[in-house]
Design an enzyme around this catalytic site. Sequence first.
Site, PDB file in Angstrom:
ATOM      1  N   SER A 139       2.183   3.535   0.197  1.00  9.18           N
ATOM      2  CA  SER A 139       0.885   3.952   0.111  1.00  9.18           C
ATOM      3  C   SER A 139       0.825   5.171  -1.018  1.00  9.18           C
ATOM      4  CB  SER A 139       0.154   4.513   1.212  1.00  9.18           C
ATOM      5  OG  SER A 139      -1.139   5.368   0.878  1.00  9.18           O
ATOM      6  N   TYR A 195      -0.220   8.727   9.818  1.00  9.03           N
ATOM      7  CA  TYR A 195      -0.378   7.591   8.582  1.00  9.03           C
ATOM      8  C   TYR A 195       0.857   8.243   7.481  1.00  9.03           C
ATOM      9  CZ  TYR A 195      -1.906   4.375   5.027  1.00  9.03           C
ATOM     10  OH  TYR A 195      -2.094   3.579   4.146  1.00  9.03           O
TER      11      TYR A 195
END
Length: 257
Positions: free
Chosen positions: A139, A152
Amino acid sequence: MTLAGKTAVITGSNSGIGLGIARELARAGADVVLNSFTDREEDHALAAALGEEFGVAARYIKADMSKGDECRALIEQAGACDILVNNAGIQHVAPIDEFPVEKWDAIIAINLSSAFHTTAAALPMMRAAGWGRIVNISSAHGLTASPFKAAYIAAKHGVVGLTKTTALETAEEPITANAICPGYVLTPLVEAQIPDQMKAHNMDRDTVVREVMLERQPSRQFATVEQIGGTTVFLCSPAADQITGTTISVDGGWTAL
């Protein structure tokens, strides 16, 4: 190029980015294995329809990516794994001192540890076949950070590190490992959030997308699942034979800031 004769296993692939990647790999001729933690008729029907559309072998295998033994069993049940795409992921937003421990554990397990387990199971198959491609979906948050997303961001940074180590361990073999780092991608889940954001900010769709949802994405455009899939196919192509251990950002300039 063609990926005919190759088998691709894509985790977390019955919707969103994972399904987009599976479709582009199938379009390129690869046989595909879809995966999620459910085992519904529609999961198997989705695989069957994808296979029929692109004329490849496609099937669905249930495996819970929070459990290491099921991650490894997914690869074993696939029978072959020339291309491994570690895509499965979940998210939770909270301050560190209020972050639920069970959410931390689940995010680390699904977003990071699963990639370790599937890679460990897939590498012997790739070595036996004499070719392999590992594509980890990290990401923009694998390269930068935001508040309230501790688990995350820790997991996605970890995916980048795991990718580099995998690449170094396979550097003299015909196997590569790379990470794709998307910014905001227009998936059904994201699309469903837009009406609520419109109400909350009293804005029309285009304005809420540009000024709220894509505030950190300089292009002010979502990436698409087809673009993430196309990047994956490129990393499986001969043009990418010497691309390993690196990240490719598909983030509209986010990480250039």
